[in-house]
Motif scaffolding. Structure first.
Motif, mmCIF file in Angstrom:
data_model
loop_
_atom_site.group_PDB
_atom_site.id
_atom_site.type_symbol
_atom_site.label_atom_id
_atom_site.label_comp_id
_atom_site.label_asym_id
_atom_site.label_seq_id
_atom_site.Cartn_x
_atom_site.Cartn_y
_atom_site.Cartn_z
ATOM 1 N N GLN A 73 46.436 8.946 16.474
ATOM 2 C CA GLN A 73 46.969 10.284 16.235
ATOM 3 C C GLN A 73 46.448 11.312 17.240
ATOM 4 O O GLN A 73 46.830 12.480 17.197
ATOM 5 N N GLY A 74 45.537 10.869 18.125
ATOM 6 C CA GLY A 74 44.978 11.779 19.128
ATOM 7 C C GLY A 74 43.905 12.697 18.591
ATOM 8 O O GLY A 74 43.607 13.729 19.188
ATOM 9 N N ILE A 75 43.297 12.315 17.463
ATOM 10 C CA ILE A 75 42.267 13.144 16.838
ATOM 11 C C ILE A 75 40.887 12.698 17.321
ATOM 12 O O ILE A 75 40.552 11.518 17.294
ATOM 13 N N ALA A 76 40.089 13.663 17.741
ATOM 14 C CA ALA A 76 38.730 13.369 18.195
ATOM 15 C C ALA A 76 37.845 12.973 17.020
ATOM 16 O O ALA A 76 37.914 13.581 15.945
ATOM 17 N N ALA A 77 37.010 11.952 17.228
ATOM 18 C CA ALA A 77 36.079 11.489 16.200
ATOM 19 C C ALA A 77 34.941 12.472 15.999
ATOM 20 O O ALA A 77 34.389 12.581 14.900
ATOM 21 N N THR A 78 34.573 13.174 17.063
ATOM 22 C CA THR A 78 33.514 14.175 16.990
ATOM 23 C C THR A 78 33.644 15.099 18.187
ATOM 24 O O THR A 78 34.476 14.888 19.063
ATOM 25 N N SER A 79 32.803 16.113 18.223
ATOM 26 C CA SER A 79 32.834 17.094 19.305
ATOM 27 C C SER A 79 31.418 17.346 19.798
ATOM 28 O O SER A 79 30.492 17.463 18.993
ATOM 29 N N PHE A 80 31.278 17.427 21.110
ATOM 30 C CA PHE A 80 29.993 17.728 21.728
ATOM 31 C C PHE A 80 30.101 19.058 22.469
ATOM 32 O O PHE A 80 31.080 19.304 23.178
ATOM 33 N N ALA A 81 29.104 19.904 22.328
ATOM 34 C CA ALA A 81 29.067 21.197 23.000
ATOM 35 C C ALA A 81 28.529 21.022 24.412
ATOM 36 O O ALA A 81 27.579 20.260 24.633
ATOM 37 N N VAL A 82 29.132 21.724 25.353
ATOM 38 C CA VAL A 82 28.677 21.723 26.744
ATOM 39 C C VAL A 82 28.639 23.160 27.244
ATOM 40 O O VAL A 82 29.350 24.021 26.743
ATOM 41 N N GLU A 83 27.809 23.396 28.250
ATOM 42 C CA GLU A 83 27.711 24.729 28.845
ATOM 43 C C GLU A 83 28.938 25.049 29.691
ATOM 44 O O GLU A 83 29.407 26.179 29.706
ATOM 45 N N ASP A 84 29.450 24.048 30.427
ATOM 46 C CA ASP A 84 30.580 24.256 31.321
ATOM 47 C C ASP A 84 31.506 23.050 31.238
ATOM 48 O O ASP A 84 31.229 22.003 31.826
ATOM 49 N N ILE A 101 43.045 14.924 27.292
ATOM 50 C CA ILE A 101 43.339 16.350 27.417
ATOM 51 C C ILE A 101 42.377 16.918 28.460
ATOM 52 O O ILE A 101 41.158 16.815 28.315
ATOM 53 N N GLU A 102 42.931 17.493 29.514
ATOM 54 C CA GLU A 102 42.118 18.150 30.536
ATOM 55 C C GLU A 102 41.594 19.464 29.966
ATOM 56 O O GLU A 102 42.081 19.938 28.939
ATOM 57 N N PRO A 103 40.597 20.086 30.616
ATOM 58 C CA PRO A 103 40.079 21.352 30.103
ATOM 59 C C PRO A 103 41.209 22.339 29.803
ATOM 60 O O PRO A 103 42.063 22.601 30.648
ATOM 61 N N THR A 104 41.194 22.831 28.570
ATOM 62 C CA THR A 104 42.249 23.704 28.071
ATOM 63 C C THR A 104 41.625 24.879 27.344
ATOM 64 O O THR A 104 40.786 24.689 26.457
ATOM 65 N N MET A 111 38.251 23.430 25.777
ATOM 66 C CA MET A 111 37.967 22.079 25.305
ATOM 67 C C MET A 111 38.657 21.046 26.179
ATOM 68 O O MET A 111 39.596 21.354 26.911
ATOM 69 N N ALA A 112 38.155 19.830 26.108
ATOM 70 C CA ALA A 112 38.752 18.667 26.759
ATOM 71 C C ALA A 112 38.490 17.478 25.847
ATOM 72 O O ALA A 112 37.563 17.503 25.033
ATOM 73 N N VAL A 113 39.306 16.427 25.974
ATOM 74 C CA VAL A 113 39.141 15.243 25.134
ATOM 75 C C VAL A 113 39.157 14.011 26.024
ATOM 76 O O VAL A 113 40.006 13.888 26.916
ATOM 77 N N PHE A 114 38.213 13.094 25.777
ATOM 78 C CA PHE A 114 38.122 11.870 26.563
ATOM 79 C C PHE A 114 38.006 10.643 25.670
ATOM 80 O O PHE A 114 37.665 10.732 24.495
ATOM 81 N N ASN A 115 38.274 9.491 26.269
ATOM 82 C CA ASN A 115 38.162 8.188 25.607
ATOM 83 C C ASN A 115 36.764 7.646 25.886
ATOM 84 O O ASN A 115 36.382 7.495 27.047
ATOM 85 N N ASP A 116 36.025 7.324 24.825
ATOM 86 C CA ASP A 116 34.648 6.839 25.014
ATOM 87 C C ASP A 116 34.554 5.339 25.292
ATOM 88 O O ASP A 116 33.450 4.803 25.369
ATOM 89 N N THR A 117 35.662 4.666 25.457
ATOM 90 C CA THR A 117 35.769 3.217 25.738
ATOM 91 C C THR A 117 35.343 2.337 24.563
ATOM 92 O O THR A 117 35.333 1.123 24.685
ATOM 93 N N CYS A 118 34.994 2.940 23.440
ATOM 94 C CA CYS A 118 34.502 2.200 22.280
ATOM 95 C C CYS A 118 35.385 2.409 21.062
ATOM 96 O O CYS A 118 34.973 2.125 19.939
ATOM 97 N N GLY A 119 36.593 2.959 21.276
ATOM 98 C CA GLY A 119 37.536 3.149 20.186
ATOM 99 C C GLY A 119 37.681 4.578 19.708
ATOM 100 O O GLY A 119 38.329 4.818 18.688
ATOM 101 N N ASN A 120 37.083 5.547 20.434
ATOM 102 C CA ASN A 120 37.097 6.935 19.978
ATOM 103 C C ASN A 120 37.584 7.901 21.036
ATOM 104 O O ASN A 120 37.357 7.691 22.228
ATOM 105 N N LEU A 121 38.181 8.956 20.563
ATOM 106 C CA LEU A 121 38.407 10.134 21.386
ATOM 107 C C LEU A 121 37.299 11.118 21.035
ATOM 108 O O LEU A 121 36.958 11.281 19.860
#
Length: 130
Positions: A73-84, A101-104, A111-121
């Motif tokens: 469904q394109g839903i992130a499993a969790t979110s991590f905070a970053v400075e930039d 999702i590129e930085p938006t 925010m941006a969304v990536f694939n962690d290669t372990c089954g999660n966005l």
């Protein structure tokens, strides 16, 4: 009350440990046998050492179904905070990380969304106003 442990389901704990430490920059905190799997946690070198992320095996059919459903469904499993978020995006792209999702810009966050290669966005979030 505070968050002490949270988890993401992963399809392979060793692969997840490599990705979460070598690509994302987390540090291994605990690694103990737990039956056929491991109690495996990482922490942020930039945050509190007592907030741990468990790299939880998805061997339970319910966990696997849940993980696959939110991924599809394109839903992130969790979110991590970053400075930039733009800087992290560029750094991680150079390491071969696939972003869905590129930085938006979304109001007070980017925010941006990536694939962690372990089954999660996973979502990266930069707060623009404090």
């Amino acid at each position: 009350m505070k968050i002490h442990l949270t988890s993401v389901f992963v399809d392979d704990q060793e692969k997840a440990l490599t990705f979460y430490t070598e690509v994302l920059g987390f540090v291994k905190k605990m690694d103990m046998p737990a039956g056929e799997f491991r109690w495996l946690t990482v922490v942020s070198p930039e945050g509190s050492d007592d907030i741990q992320l468990i790299l939880e095996p998805n061997n339970n059919p319910a966990a696997l179904t849940y993980q696959k459903a939110i991924f599809d469904q394109g839903i992130a499993a969790t979110s991590f905070a970053v400075e930039d978020v733009h800087q992290e995006y560029e750094r991680m792209k150079k390491l071969g990380v696939a972003f869905t999702i590129e930085p938006t810009s979304m109001g007070p966050i980017t925010m941006a969304v990536f694939n962690d290669t372990c089954g999660n966005l996973i979502q990266l979030t930069q707060l623009l106003i404090e």
